[in-house]
Design a protein around this motif. Structure first.
Motif, short mmCIF file in Angstrom:
data_model
loop_
_atom_site.label_atom_id
_atom_site.label_comp_id
_atom_site.label_asym_id
_atom_site.label_seq_id
_atom_site.Cartn_x
_atom_site.Cartn_y
_atom_site.Cartn_z
N TYR A 17 0.83 -1.19 0.00
CA TYR A 17 0.00 0.00 0.00
C TYR A 17 0.88 1.26 0.00
CZ TYR A 17 -3.65 3.33 1.03
OH TYR A 17 -4.51 4.38 0.94
N GLY A 18 0.52 2.19 -0.89
CA GLY A 18 1.26 3.44 -1.00
C GLY A 18 2.44 3.38 -1.96
N LYS A 19 2.70 2.21 -2.54
CA LYS A 19 3.83 2.06 -3.46
C LYS A 19 3.39 1.48 -4.80
CE LYS A 19 7.23 1.62 0.19
NZ LYS A 19 8.32 0.83 0.77
N SER A 20 2.20 1.85 -5.23
CA SER A 20 1.66 1.35 -6.49
C SER A 20 2.53 1.78 -7.67
CB SER A 20 0.24 1.87 -6.70
OG SER A 20 -0.24 1.48 -7.97
N ILE A 21 2.78 0.84 -8.57
CA ILE A 21 3.53 1.15 -9.79
C ILE A 21 2.59 1.66 -10.90
CG2 ILE A 21 5.50 -0.35 -9.35
CD1 ILE A 21 2.77 -1.46 -11.68
N TRP A 22 1.31 1.72 -10.63
CA TRP A 22 0.32 2.10 -11.64
C TRP A 22 0.00 3.59 -11.65
CZ3 TRP A 22 0.21 -1.96 -14.53
CH2 TRP A 22 0.20 -3.25 -13.98
N SER A 23 0.06 4.25 -10.54
CA SER A 23 -0.43 5.62 -10.39
C SER A 23 0.13 6.59 -11.43
CB SER A 23 -0.10 6.12 -8.99
OG SER A 23 -0.68 7.40 -8.80
N GLY A 24 -0.80 7.26 -12.11
CA GLY A 24 -0.44 8.30 -13.06
C GLY A 24 -0.06 7.81 -14.45
N LYS A 25 0.01 6.50 -14.65
CA LYS A 25 0.40 5.97 -15.96
C LYS A 25 -0.82 5.87 -16.87
CE LYS A 25 4.36 3.61 -14.19
NZ LYS A 25 5.14 2.43 -14.03
N PRO A 26 -0.79 6.56 -18.02
CA PRO A 26 -1.91 6.47 -18.96
C PRO A 26 -2.15 5.02 -19.40
CG PRO A 26 -0.47 8.29 -19.55
CD PRO A 26 0.24 7.49 -18.49
N ALA A 27 -3.42 4.65 -19.48
CA ALA A 27 -3.78 3.28 -19.81
C ALA A 27 -4.81 3.23 -20.92
CB ALA A 27 -4.33 2.57 -18.57
N ALA A 28 -4.80 2.11 -21.63
CA ALA A 28 -5.84 1.79 -22.60
C ALA A 28 -6.24 0.34 -22.38
CB ALA A 28 -5.34 1.99 -24.03
N ILE A 29 -7.49 0.04 -22.68
CA ILE A 29 -8.01 -1.32 -22.54
C ILE A 29 -8.52 -1.77 -23.90
CG2 ILE A 29 -9.69 -2.82 -21.42
CD1 ILE A 29 -9.84 -0.62 -19.18
N PHE A 30 -7.96 -2.87 -24.39
CA PHE A 30 -8.40 -3.48 -25.65
C PHE A 30 -8.95 -4.85 -25.27
CE2 PHE A 30 -4.79 -1.36 -28.37
CZ PHE A 30 -5.21 -0.10 -27.99
N SER A 31 -10.26 -5.02 -25.31
CA SER A 31 -10.85 -6.32 -24.96
C SER A 31 -11.24 -7.07 -26.23
CB SER A 31 -12.04 -6.15 -24.02
OG SER A 31 -13.07 -5.40 -24.61
N ASN A 32 -11.26 -8.39 -26.11
CA ASN A 32 -11.51 -9.22 -27.29
C ASN A 32 -12.17 -10.52 -26.90
OD1 ASN A 32 -9.29 -11.59 -27.34
ND2 ASN A 32 -8.42 -9.77 -26.37
N SER A 33 -12.88 -11.09 -27.87
CA SER A 33 -13.47 -12.41 -27.67
C SER A 33 -13.77 -13.05 -29.01
CB SER A 33 -14.76 -12.33 -26.84
OG SER A 33 -15.82 -11.82 -27.61
N PRO A 34 -13.90 -14.37 -29.02
CA PRO A 34 -14.27 -15.03 -30.27
C PRO A 34 -15.76 -14.85 -30.58
CG PRO A 34 -13.92 -16.64 -28.53
CD PRO A 34 -13.56 -15.30 -27.96
N GLY A 35 -16.53 -14.37 -29.62
CA GLY A 35 -17.96 -14.18 -29.81
C GLY A 35 -18.34 -12.73 -30.06
N ASN A 36 -19.63 -12.46 -29.94
CA ASN A 36 -20.17 -11.14 -30.25
C ASN A 36 -19.97 -10.09 -29.17
OD1 ASN A 36 -21.22 -11.80 -32.80
ND2 ASN A 36 -23.09 -12.63 -31.90
N LEU A 37 -19.84 -10.49 -27.91
CA LEU A 37 -19.82 -9.51 -26.83
C LEU A 37 -18.50 -8.77 -26.67
CD1 LEU A 37 -21.93 -11.32 -24.10
CD2 LEU A 37 -22.66 -9.62 -25.78
N ALA A 38 -17.44 -9.29 -27.26
CA ALA A 38 -16.14 -8.61 -27.30
C ALA A 38 -15.57 -8.28 -25.92
CB ALA A 38 -16.22 -7.36 -28.17
N ALA A 39 -15.89 -9.11 -24.94
CA ALA A 39 -15.36 -8.95 -23.59
C ALA A 39 -15.76 -7.62 -22.96
CB ALA A 39 -13.85 -9.14 -23.57
N PHE A 40 -16.99 -7.21 -23.22
CA PHE A 40 -17.52 -5.96 -22.67
C PHE A 40 -17.42 -5.93 -21.15
CE2 PHE A 40 -20.99 -3.41 -20.95
CZ PHE A 40 -20.87 -2.24 -21.66
N GLY A 41 -17.81 -7.03 -20.49
CA GLY A 41 -17.76 -7.09 -19.03
C GLY A 41 -16.35 -6.94 -18.50
#
Length: 187
Positions: free
Chosen positions: A99-123
């Motif tokens: 706690y307090g030493k996160s390596i994530w804070s402030g780093k810009p992120a993008a999420i690319f989800s995928n699936s073999p079906g129609n929902l494309a990993a929306f959840g």
């Protein structure tokens, strides 16, 4: 100096679509950036006792040190049971602790989800987004990247085919670069 972006594929499956997309994304690296796939396969399940007792697994240390060198992250995820795969959530937890030493804070992120079906990993996309907001990561809002029926965009050699999916991914990468520049990351 190039900005380093970590690419994390949220699947351990050797033939995973997420890994194939990650490989394609690395090939689409824009000028001034360096894309690197970050391995999460060797991370033991997060246990706070490791940090509390000073008995941190070497894999945690390697991952945390590697992630500390990246300026941003692109997460590429399938969906398991309407959420993110446990291995991806585990990597997020390992990187957010102690706690307090996160390596994530402030780093810009993008999420690319995928699936073999129609929902494309929306959840999975939206569950991951909730975690990243909490971790103080500026997240690319548009375009939203949901890759449905991704198997149709992968050739027999496991490569992303030329066409609309590849073009869309390049558009998404360009939008991520714009977010990254607006976030003013200096790291």
């Amino acid at each position: 100096m190039s900005k380093k972006i970590g690419i994390i594929a949220g699947s351990l499956h050797k033939a995973s679509f997420s890994k194939k997309i990650a490989a394609a994304v690395v090939e689409m690296v824009p000028e001034g950036f360096d894309f690197e796939i970050i391995n999460i396969a060797d991370l033991p399940v997060y246990n706070q006792d490791f940090d509390d007792d000073g008995d941190v697994p070497e894999a945690y240390t390697i991952f945390r040190e590697k992630m500390a060198t990246v300026d941003g992250v692109i997460f590429i995820t399938p969906e398991y049971n309407r959420s993110v795969p446990g291995v991806l959530k585990n990597a997020i937890d390992v990187g957010s602790r102690p706690y307090g030493k996160s390596i994530w804070s402030g780093k810009p992120a993008a999420i690319f989800s995928n699936s073999p079906g129609n929902l494309a990993a929306f959840g999975a996309n939206h569950h991951l987004r909730q975690s990243l907001v909490f971790l103080d990561m500026p997240i690319m809002q548009q375009p939203e990247v949901y890759l449905a029926k991704i198997g149709e965009s992968i050739d027999e050699d496991g490569k992303l085919k030329e066409g609309k999916t590849r073009e869309f991914l390049q558009t998404a990468i360009n939008a991520y670069v714009d977010l990254f520049k607006k976030a003013g990351v200096t790291g």
